[in-house]
Write an enzyme that holds these catalytic residues in place. Structure first.
Site, PDB file in Angstrom:
ATOM      1  CG  ASP A 161      33.244 126.657  21.967  1.00 49.75           C
ATOM      2  OD1 ASP A 161      32.582 127.552  22.478  1.00 49.75           O
ATOM      3  OD2 ASP A 161      33.625 125.700  22.547  1.00 49.75           O
TER       4      ASP A 161
ATOM      5  NE  ARG B 186      34.633 122.000  27.212  1.00 53.60           N
ATOM      6  CZ  ARG B 186      33.977 121.177  27.164  1.00 53.60           C
ATOM      7  NH1 ARG B 186      34.050 120.472  28.386  1.00 53.60           N
ATOM      8  NH2 ARG B 186      32.951 120.870  26.236  1.00 53.60           N
TER       9      ARG B 186
ATOM     10  N   GLY C 293      27.522 119.321  22.038  1.00 57.20           N
ATOM     11  CA  GLY C 293      27.082 120.629  22.651  1.00 57.20           C
ATOM     12  C   GLY C 293      26.163 121.464  21.353  1.00 57.20           C
TER      13      GLY C 293
ATOM     14  CG  ASP D 178      36.071 123.656  18.899  1.00 56.25           C
ATOM     15  OD1 ASP D 178      35.216 123.812  18.105  1.00 56.25           O
ATOM     16  OD2 ASP D 178      36.022 123.535  19.914  1.00 56.25           O
TER      17      ASP D 178
ATOM     18  CG  ASP E 294      36.650 118.631  19.128  1.00 52.63           C
ATOM     19  OD1 ASP E 294      35.412 118.517  19.835  1.00 52.63           O
ATOM     20  OD2 ASP E 294      37.696 118.805  19.627  1.00 52.63           O
TER      21      ASP E 294
ATOM     22  NE  ARG F  30      29.245 116.651  25.271  1.00 56.03           N
ATOM     23  CZ  ARG F  30      29.079 118.098  25.790  1.00 56.03           C
ATOM     24  NH1 ARG F  30      28.259 118.271  26.701  1.00 56.03           N
ATOM     25  NH2 ARG F  30      29.317 119.286  24.765  1.00 56.03           N
TER      26      ARG F  30
ATOM     27  CB  THR G 244      30.901 124.039  17.826  1.00 57.62           C
ATOM     28  OG1 THR G 244      31.662 124.613  18.774  1.00 57.62           O
ATOM     29  CG2 THR G 244      31.813 124.013  16.548  1.00 57.62           C
TER      30      THR G 244
HETATM   31  P1  ADP Z   1      31.379 117.667  20.464  1.00 54.63           P
HETATM   32  O1  ADP Z   1      31.118 117.149  19.195  1.00 54.63           O
HETATM   33  O2  ADP Z   1      30.601 119.093  20.984  1.00 54.63           O
HETATM   34  O3  ADP Z   1      33.034 117.854  20.604  1.00 54.63           O
HETATM   35  P2  ADP Z   1      31.641 115.458  22.324  1.00 54.63           P
HETATM   36  O4  ADP Z   1      32.974 115.625  22.441  1.00 54.63           O
HETATM   37  O5  ADP Z   1      31.092 115.496  23.751  1.00 54.63           O
HETATM   38  O6  ADP Z   1      31.115 116.934  21.853  1.00 54.63           O
HETATM   39  O7  ADP Z   1      31.184 114.338  21.592  1.00 54.63           O
HETATM   40  C1  ADP Z   1      29.926 114.097  21.208  1.00 54.63           C
HETATM   41  C2  ADP Z   1      29.840 112.276  21.165  1.00 54.63           C
HETATM   42  O8  ADP Z   1      30.558 111.943  20.082  1.00 54.63           O
HETATM   43  C3  ADP Z   1      30.320 111.726  22.318  1.00 54.63           C
HETATM   44  O9  ADP Z   1      29.417 111.621  23.362  1.00 54.63           O
HETATM   45  C4  ADP Z   1      30.512 110.451  21.952  1.00 54.63           C
HETATM   46  O10 ADP Z   1      29.259 109.553  21.792  1.00 54.63           O
HETATM   47  C5  ADP Z   1      31.084 110.557  20.192  1.00 54.63           C
HETATM   48  N1  ADP Z   1      32.586 110.726  20.362  1.00 54.63           N
HETATM   49  C6  ADP Z   1      33.312 111.788  20.857  1.00 54.63           C
HETATM   50  N2  ADP Z   1      34.727 111.204  20.683  1.00 54.63           N
HETATM   51  C7  ADP Z   1      34.673 109.916  20.300  1.00 54.63           C
HETATM   52  C8  ADP Z   1      35.667 109.098  20.100  1.00 54.63           C
HETATM   53  N3  ADP Z   1      37.151 109.154  20.382  1.00 54.63           N
HETATM   54  N4  ADP Z   1      35.398 107.714  19.695  1.00 54.63           N
HETATM   55  C9  ADP Z   1      34.017 107.515  19.387  1.00 54.63           C
HETATM   56  N5  ADP Z   1      32.959 108.416  19.611  1.00 54.63           N
HETATM   57  C10 ADP Z   1      33.431 109.639  20.228  1.00 54.63           C
HETATM   58  O1  F6P Z   2      29.615 124.160  22.614  1.00 57.93           O
HETATM   59  C1  F6P Z   2      30.900 124.449  23.344  1.00 57.93           C
HETATM   60  C2  F6P Z   2      31.024 124.752  24.850  1.00 57.93           C
HETATM   61  O2  F6P Z   2      29.833 125.894  24.688  1.00 57.93           O
HETATM   62  C3  F6P Z   2      32.027 125.020  25.556  1.00 57.93           C
HETATM   63  O3  F6P Z   2      32.605 126.415  25.237  1.00 57.93           O
HETATM   64  C4  F6P Z   2      31.813 124.698  26.930  1.00 57.93           C
HETATM   65  O4  F6P Z   2      32.942 124.633  27.793  1.00 57.93           O
HETATM   66  C5  F6P Z   2      31.110 123.591  26.883  1.00 57.93           C
HETATM   67  O5  F6P Z   2      30.513 123.634  25.679  1.00 57.93           O
HETATM   68  C6  F6P Z   2      30.094 123.254  28.085  1.00 57.93           C
HETATM   69  O6  F6P Z   2      28.973 122.359  27.498  1.00 57.93           O
HETATM   70  P1  F6P Z   2      28.245 121.434  28.351  1.00 57.93           P
HETATM   71  O7  F6P Z   2      27.720 122.342  29.706  1.00 57.93           O
HETATM   72  O8  F6P Z   2      27.199 120.807  27.452  1.00 57.93           O
HETATM   73  O9  F6P Z   2      29.257 120.239  28.896  1.00 57.93           O
END
Ligand code: ADP
Ligand code: F6P
Length: 327
Positions: free
Chosen positions: A132, A176, A15, A134, A107, A76, A130
């Site tokens: 959030d 979230r 995000g 978090d 994360d 993503r 982020t």
């Molecule tokens: P955020 O960093 O905001 O938490 P995501 O959870 O969508 O966002 O993760 C962003 C990207 O990081 C994912 O689309 C993926 O490419 C990579 N990623 C997330 N989790 C994993 C994982 N367990 N193993 C490898 N890559 C990951």
């Molecule tokens: O960036 C974190 C966050 O804003 C969460 O609070 C929310 O649920 C989520 O991203 C939504 O992200 P997207 O619409 O990109 O899936």
């Protein structure tokens, strides 16, 4: 002794958050100033896999400190969850001799970064991007302050119309799994109640408090709900309130993605600039697999694994303050 880095890359992932551009600027300019080659990777891990990687100089980050979004874009990437996908992505770094990576994200993005370090020995530094807030190991995340300010401005406006019609608004903000935006924006706008995932909410208390205030003719306008609260967001809370208190004129407002955009606040620009600078210093100093955070105004390095796993607890005093100040 770790090998000295000479070519680093930067990406934004997951995000997006206001202040990501200011962070990119800080990393690029610090890297160039300290004699490193700096590469930008488009669309997070997707661009790494697709070899969408380009050299960045100081001029490429001019005039972006004030802009929301991210010039590197975010994405993503499903393929990055697989070992083969990561091997393909890493090969594109290796062929350029990239020997350090800065990941701005949340994360999930940090989990991907840890895997790159563990599987290929690539030094990685995480920067908490982020809204959030978090992640464990920092008082600030890049984008959080801007998101709170956006929510505050919106809620102030909602309060005007709520007041004009004596309506109760249930406002949903993002978060979230974390209630920080709700907590901060709710306190700053004088909300009656704030519902967050970190604290159990007794709906009976909420109903009782609304009824009691109605009896003594105190106007109650705003309840702030984090999207990840136990009831499942503002619409669900509104259903209960409408059923139990049909005499209230109850409206719902979901603020949504406006919280992710906009020009970063001064605080977010400072946090972004400081963290970006320290990310490069950390790579040069041989650090890896850590997130740069700020705690009590000091730079702190927290292992990525800990930053993801541990959760900051929300001080119960905050919720007591909300209750007392709304009485
Ligand atoms: P955020 O960093 O905001 O938490 P995501 O959870 O969508 O966002 O993760 C962003 C990207 O990081 C994912 O689309 C993926 O490419 C990579 N990623 C997330 N989790 C994993 C994982 N367990 N193993 C490898 N890559 C990951
Ligand atoms: O960036 C974190 C966050 O804003 C969460 O609070 C929310 O649920 C989520 O991203 C939504 O992200 P997207 O619409 O990109 O899936």
């Amino acid at each position: 002794m770790s090998k000295k880095v000479s070519k680093i890359a930067i990406l934004t992932s997951g995000g997006d958050a206001p202040g990501m551009n200011a962070t990119i600027r800080a990393v690029v300019r610090t890297g160039v100033y300290l004699g490193l080659e700096v590469y930008g990777i488009m669309r997070g891990y997707s661009g790494m896999m697709e070899d969408d990687i380009f050299p960045m100089g100081s001029k490429t980050v001019a005039n972006i400190i004030q802009r929301g979004g991210t010039i590197l874009k975010s994405a993503r990437c499903r393929e990055f969850y697989t070992e083969e996908g990561r091997a393909q992505a890493y090969a594109n770094l290796k062929k350029r001799g990239i020997d350090g990576l800065v990941v701005i994200g949340g994360d999930g993005s940090f989990t991907g970064a840890m895997k790159l370090q563990n599987e290929f020995g690539l030094p990685v530094i995480g920067l908490p991007g982020t809204i959030d807030k978090d992640l464990y190991g920092t008082d600030f995340t890049i984008g959080f302050d801007t998101a709170c300010n956006t929510a505050v401005q919106a809620i102030d406006k909602i309060r005007d119309t709520a007041d004009a019609h004596d309506r109760l608004f249930i406002v949903e903000v993002m978060g979230r799994h974390a209630g920080y935006i709700a907590l901060h924006s709710g306190i700053a706008t004088g909300a009656e109640t704030i519902l967050i995932p970190e604290a159990a909410t007794n709906i009976e208390d909420v109903i009782a408090s609304l009824s009691e205030k109605e009896k003594r003719k105190k106007l109650v306008n705003i309840i702030v709900v984090a999207e990840g609260d136990a009831f499942g967001g503002a619409n669900e809370v509104a259903k209960i309130v409408r059923e139990r208190l049909p005499n209230f004129d109850t409206k719902v407002s979901i603020l949504g993605h406006i919280q992710r955009g906009g020009s970063p606040t001064c605080i977010d620009r400072l946090v972004a600039s400081r963290m970006g600078y320290h990310a490069v210093e950390a790579l040069i100093a041989g650090k890896s697999n850590v997130m740069v955070g700020i705690i009590n105004n000091e730079i702190v390095y927290t292992p990525l694994e800990v930053a993801i796993r541990e959760k900051d607890s929300i001080d119960e005093n905050w919720l007591r303050i909300v209750k007392i100040l709304a009485s």
